[in-house]
Design an enzyme around this catalytic site. Sequence first.
Site, mmCIF file in Angstrom:
data_model
loop_
_atom_site.group_PDB
_atom_site.id
_atom_site.type_symbol
_atom_site.label_atom_id
_atom_site.label_comp_id
_atom_site.label_asym_id
_atom_site.label_seq_id
_atom_site.Cartn_x
_atom_site.Cartn_y
_atom_site.Cartn_z
ATOM 1 N N GLY A 61 -0.269 4.552 0.233
ATOM 2 C CA GLY A 61 -0.967 5.739 0.699
ATOM 3 C C GLY A 61 -0.059 6.548 1.610
ATOM 4 C CD GLU A 73 -12.560 19.545 3.049
ATOM 5 O OE1 GLU A 73 -11.764 20.188 3.761
ATOM 6 O OE2 GLU A 73 -12.275 18.448 2.525
ATOM 7 C CB VAL A 109 -1.581 -7.337 -2.963
ATOM 8 C CG1 VAL A 109 -1.490 -8.428 -1.905
ATOM 9 C CG2 VAL A 109 -0.238 -6.624 -3.101
ATOM 10 N N GLY A 128 0.815 -1.207 0.000
ATOM 11 C CA GLY A 128 0.000 0.000 0.000
ATOM 12 C C GLY A 128 0.849 1.258 0.000
#
Length: 426
Positions: free
Chosen positions: A13, A166, A79, A11
């Site tokens: 991120g 937002e 993965v 990952g």
Amino acid sequence: MEDSYPVIIVGAGFAGVAAARELGRKGIRVLLIDSNNYHQFQPLLYQVATSQIGVSAIARPLRSVFRRYKSVKVLTSRVNSVNAAERLVTTAEGRTFRADVLVIAVGAVPNFFNTPGAEEHAFPLYSVTDATKLGSGLTRLLDEADRNPDGSVDVVVVGGGPTGVETAGAMAENVKYVVSKYFSPELASRCRVHLVDMVPTVLNMFSAKSQSYATDHLKKVGVQLHMGQGVTEVRKDGVTLADGSSVPGQIVVWAGGLKAGDLIGGSGLTQGRGGRVDVKTDLTAPGVEGVYVIGDCANITDSTGAKLPQLGSVAQQAGKWAASNILADLKGESRAPFRYVDKGYMAMVGRGAAVAELGRKRIQLQGILAFLSWLLVHLALLSGLQQKIRALFSWLNGYILHSPAQVVVSGPIEKETPEQSPPPAP
């Protein structure tokens, strides 16, 4: 075929990249695996969806991020499975990798809470693919409505947290300023943005003063609030609320929560709230050796034992802390419990309008000061000089001239699920 590495990180991120950087600085051999070949800045995905900035401002190629860290190898692959007990990672190509230390930072997926129709019809906002699909869908709807003298566009945003607020605020300001300028004031008058949440107020984690400010500004720019009513069904033409009423919407944006993905479920690790792993204070997974779980797939606690929210700042700090503990592991030294530096919360509500509650003492800012603070903080956090320059130019162009980033539309508006979007420019 099996390859071994001292550290494998699954990952890319905030958490995974932060860990890989810290280890790369120390020359530790790391394999970083992600299905995308870029790192995305998730807090600004809503600005991509609303054409405030382009993809290249918030996405940076991973090989560009790690070009100076020769010990970090980037592998672009999906993965298929993780065996935590054996510290094995198997990719879609059938390759198996074994780690001395395994770091699971696979992020999360949208949590639709078993709401009928949500997975089929709602647009999540958690990836570059999600943002570009949503932006294209909105643009296509506006083009279709512009061809019809009676055409209108209704957008429903589900979730009153920072992402929902937002997104709704940005969409409403686009209607007010951009649609009226680029299409016509008549079309703008027929466009509506709705914000829905089961809790009675927006920004539930913020103070009452910040909530009141955000509510007032959202109403000022035309957002129609439907608070205190949960969504019981998502349809192609809108949503049904718990009281039986309906809110129309050709597009439904889902900003209502996250959960751990299937990789965690199949890893053999015990799952807690949201399907995430309740990690120990040193960020390791309970019941196995040499496995760290960080980011949105982990339930992380602070020094008082309180659960920390799924925020980018938590993920970044956890990634760096996990790296320092891994270095201790490799040296045979003791790990240290994670200490989170609470920098507070921020949320953009619109042009010149934001709320910020900074630090543990929650110093409160509203309006232009919070807006400028939000811009500076997010500009500093963006990865790469080119990304910072593109974002700054887009903000100056958008907030001063109301000139959005160009959106090119292709394909149907119906929801699709491609595995990944095209790679961004370096």
